[in-house]
Motif scaffolding. Sequence first.
Motif, PDB file in Angstrom:
ATOM      1  N   UNK A 125     -72.664  25.959   6.123  1.00  0.00           N
ATOM      2  CA  UNK A 125     -72.795  25.675   7.440  1.00  0.00           C
ATOM      3  C   UNK A 125     -73.772  24.592   7.735  1.00  0.00           C
ATOM      4  N   UNK A 126     -73.615  23.757   8.885  1.00  0.00           N
ATOM      5  CA  UNK A 126     -74.367  22.895   9.318  1.00  0.00           C
ATOM      6  C   UNK A 126     -75.674  23.081   9.672  1.00  0.00           C
ATOM      7  N   UNK A 127     -75.866  24.471  10.270  1.00  0.00           N
ATOM      8  CA  UNK A 127     -77.124  24.628  10.731  1.00  0.00           C
ATOM      9  C   UNK A 127     -78.068  25.252   9.460  1.00  0.00           C
ATOM     10  N   UNK A 128     -77.341  25.751   8.467  1.00  0.00           N
ATOM     11  CA  UNK A 128     -78.160  25.948   7.180  1.00  0.00           C
ATOM     12  C   UNK A 128     -78.587  24.396   6.387  1.00  0.00           C
ATOM     13  N   UNK A 203     -70.498  34.685   9.039  1.00  0.00           N
ATOM     14  CA  UNK A 203     -71.612  33.942   8.858  1.00  0.00           C
ATOM     15  C   UNK A 203     -72.070  33.330  10.054  1.00  0.00           C
ATOM     16  N   UNK A 204     -71.022  32.563  10.723  1.00  0.00           N
ATOM     17  CA  UNK A 204     -71.478  31.653  11.853  1.00  0.00           C
ATOM     18  C   UNK A 204     -72.129  32.382  12.846  1.00  0.00           C
ATOM     19  N   UNK A 205     -71.277  33.318  13.332  1.00  0.00           N
ATOM     20  CA  UNK A 205     -71.651  34.034  14.537  1.00  0.00           C
ATOM     21  C   UNK A 205     -72.932  34.784  14.268  1.00  0.00           C
ATOM     22  N   UNK A 206     -73.651  35.036  13.217  1.00  0.00           N
ATOM     23  CA  UNK A 206     -75.042  35.636  12.965  1.00  0.00           C
ATOM     24  C   UNK A 206     -75.870  34.589  12.502  1.00  0.00           C
ATOM     25  N   UNK A 207     -75.271  33.518  12.286  1.00  0.00           N
ATOM     26  CA  UNK A 207     -76.133  32.158  11.930  1.00  0.00           C
ATOM     27  C   UNK A 207     -76.849  32.694  10.382  1.00  0.00           C
ATOM     28  N   UNK A 208     -75.902  33.161   9.688  1.00  0.00           N
ATOM     29  CA  UNK A 208     -76.428  33.435   8.255  1.00  0.00           C
ATOM     30  C   UNK A 208     -75.749  32.377   7.330  1.00  0.00           C
ATOM     31  N   UNK A 209     -76.556  32.411   5.981  1.00  0.00           N
ATOM     32  CA  UNK A 209     -76.019  31.380   4.904  1.00  0.00           C
ATOM     33  C   UNK A 209     -74.751  31.659   4.589  1.00  0.00           C
ATOM     34  N   UNK A 210     -73.963  30.889   4.077  1.00  0.00           N
ATOM     35  CA  UNK A 210     -72.628  30.935   3.443  1.00  0.00           C
ATOM     36  C   UNK A 210     -72.725  29.722   2.551  1.00  0.00           C
ATOM     37  N   UNK A 218     -57.628  22.250   8.303  1.00  0.00           N
ATOM     38  CA  UNK A 218     -57.366  23.525   8.559  1.00  0.00           C
ATOM     39  C   UNK A 218     -58.262  23.995   9.930  1.00  0.00           C
ATOM     40  N   UNK A 219     -57.818  25.089  10.427  1.00  0.00           N
ATOM     41  CA  UNK A 219     -58.575  25.434  11.704  1.00  0.00           C
ATOM     42  C   UNK A 219     -60.135  25.806  11.493  1.00  0.00           C
ATOM     43  N   UNK A 220     -60.385  26.361  10.272  1.00  0.00           N
ATOM     44  CA  UNK A 220     -61.763  26.454  10.136  1.00  0.00           C
ATOM     45  C   UNK A 220     -62.630  25.389  10.299  1.00  0.00           C
ATOM     46  N   UNK A 221     -62.270  24.334   9.700  1.00  0.00           N
ATOM     47  CA  UNK A 221     -63.257  22.974   9.818  1.00  0.00           C
ATOM     48  C   UNK A 221     -62.821  22.569  11.142  1.00  0.00           C
ATOM     49  N   UNK A 222     -61.844  22.885  11.907  1.00  0.00           N
ATOM     50  CA  UNK A 222     -61.688  22.494  13.305  1.00  0.00           C
ATOM     51  C   UNK A 222     -62.683  23.631  14.126  1.00  0.00           C
ATOM     52  N   UNK A 223     -63.052  24.475  13.805  1.00  0.00           N
ATOM     53  CA  UNK A 223     -63.873  25.444  14.760  1.00  0.00           C
ATOM     54  C   UNK A 223     -65.506  25.449  14.444  1.00  0.00           C
ATOM     55  N   UNK A 224     -65.459  25.357  12.969  1.00  0.00           N
ATOM     56  CA  UNK A 224     -67.207  25.551  12.668  1.00  0.00           C
ATOM     57  C   UNK A 224     -67.386  24.172  11.882  1.00  0.00           C
ATOM     58  N   UNK A 225     -68.824  23.793  12.214  1.00  0.00           N
ATOM     59  CA  UNK A 225     -69.437  22.687  11.663  1.00  0.00           C
ATOM     60  C   UNK A 225     -69.916  22.819  10.300  1.00  0.00           C
ATOM     61  N   UNK A 226     -69.182  22.372   9.366  1.00  0.00           N
ATOM     62  CA  UNK A 226     -69.518  22.663   8.160  1.00  0.00           C
ATOM     63  C   UNK A 226     -70.026  21.269   7.206  1.00  0.00           C
ATOM     64  N   UNK A 285     -55.278  11.923  12.599  1.00  0.00           N
ATOM     65  CA  UNK A 285     -56.637  11.866  12.219  1.00  0.00           C
ATOM     66  C   UNK A 285     -57.078  13.285  11.808  1.00  0.00           C
ATOM     67  N   UNK A 286     -57.792  13.581  10.722  1.00  0.00           N
ATOM     68  CA  UNK A 286     -58.105  14.760  10.290  1.00  0.00           C
ATOM     69  C   UNK A 286     -58.747  15.590  11.445  1.00  0.00           C
ATOM     70  N   UNK A 287     -59.554  14.823  12.262  1.00  0.00           N
ATOM     71  CA  UNK A 287     -60.439  15.658  13.287  1.00  0.00           C
ATOM     72  C   UNK A 287     -59.387  16.211  14.461  1.00  0.00           C
ATOM     73  N   UNK A 288     -58.583  15.519  14.662  1.00  0.00           N
ATOM     74  CA  UNK A 288     -57.567  15.928  15.539  1.00  0.00           C
ATOM     75  C   UNK A 288     -56.770  17.160  15.048  1.00  0.00           C
ATOM     76  N   UNK A 289     -56.473  16.775  13.777  1.00  0.00           N
ATOM     77  CA  UNK A 289     -55.583  17.855  13.222  1.00  0.00           C
ATOM     78  C   UNK A 289     -56.379  19.279  13.231  1.00  0.00           C
ATOM     79  N   UNK A 290     -57.536  19.120  12.898  1.00  0.00           N
ATOM     80  CA  UNK A 290     -58.311  20.359  12.760  1.00  0.00           C
ATOM     81  C   UNK A 290     -58.535  20.994  13.914  1.00  0.00           C
ATOM     82  N   UNK A 291     -58.574  20.172  14.941  1.00  0.00           N
ATOM     83  CA  UNK A 291     -58.827  20.675  16.499  1.00  0.00           C
ATOM     84  C   UNK A 291     -57.594  21.487  17.041  1.00  0.00           C
ATOM     85  N   UNK A 292     -56.308  20.641  16.691  1.00  0.00           N
ATOM     86  CA  UNK A 292     -55.120  21.461  17.020  1.00  0.00           C
ATOM     87  C   UNK A 292     -54.789  22.887  16.282  1.00  0.00           C
TER      88      UNK A 292
END
Length: 335
Positions: A125-128, A203-210, A218-226, A285-292
């Motif tokens: 995760x980006x926060x990590x 992990x993201x909800x609790x701000x834990x390492x992953x 993918x939807x995951x890369x669209x929802x979570x900053x990794x 564009x990958x960002x748009x695809x992930x967002x969708x």
Amino acid sequence: MKKVLRFAAASTALVLFGIGSATARADCETDEVIKIANMTWASAATLAHIESQILQTGYDCQTQLIPGDTVPTATTMAAKGQPHIAPEFWMANAEEIVREGVESGMITIAGEVVQGGSVQGWWIPKYLSEAYPDLKSVHDLPKYKHLFPDANDPEKGRIYNCPPGWGCEIVNTNLFKAYELGSSYVNYSPGSGAALDATIASAYKRKKPWLGYYWGPSSILGKYDMVRLATNPHDPVLDACNREAECENPHAGGFNSSQVNTLVISALKDQAPSVYAFLSKVSFDPTVYNELLAWGDDNKAEPAQVAEYFLKNYPHLWQGWVSDEAADKIRAALL
């Protein structure tokens, strides 16, 4: 669930776009039912519905979504000319079959669906990453094993592998061996794609390492900053063994980026040049695809509903793919 964005019910989309219609439209350039491979992952299934809806509404063609997967679809397209379209084809997974189909004249590569190709690798995760800025590559992992304790072997860290049975599971396992991570990490199987997604969401909800494998679009890369960890460069020759389950000497290389293309049988290109022209322009564009895809996941929407959401909310994108006449028809249907 945002009910207003689900367009009342799936049946609305079926009526609006004529999906499942038994009669071919007179204006379509081909009398054949255009068969579209409906792959098993979310992005490919969504794109299959987008192309089906555009072909039915904008080009007056009859379409049929049929089950598909990478190798079987490429094989039947090359040998039998069916299905007519593979909307999101990851070339690295069946490159030789496609090459043979192109050389025989059965298959045409219409265009690049994902601009710049796919991405895959080991992510945190980006926060990590911000908390531990020196954790930048796979080579840094041993000294940070304490961040990712394995529940069954807390002296080691845990790295989540690809879902079992997928080709990437083999690559991940061989890279794990090649980077000699076994003394400091557990190569952990998530059990399924859904379970892997759940670990990231938790992990993201609790701000834990992953730490683990993921891919895009993918939807995951669209929802979570990794943040993707660096590896040694991918070498097509040296890394070839990493795709083999019984690889004796895994190479400490990297993950390859696959071109993601639209495949079309050449007969459709010849019979329906306007249809082919549309298919050749489909590109995200990958960002748009992930967002969708993230919208679809957040709203628990079926691929047909995500496709309609796309047509309603991204006209600036799809209007560049189609003819002016087709765009007018689609806009009229969406009113």
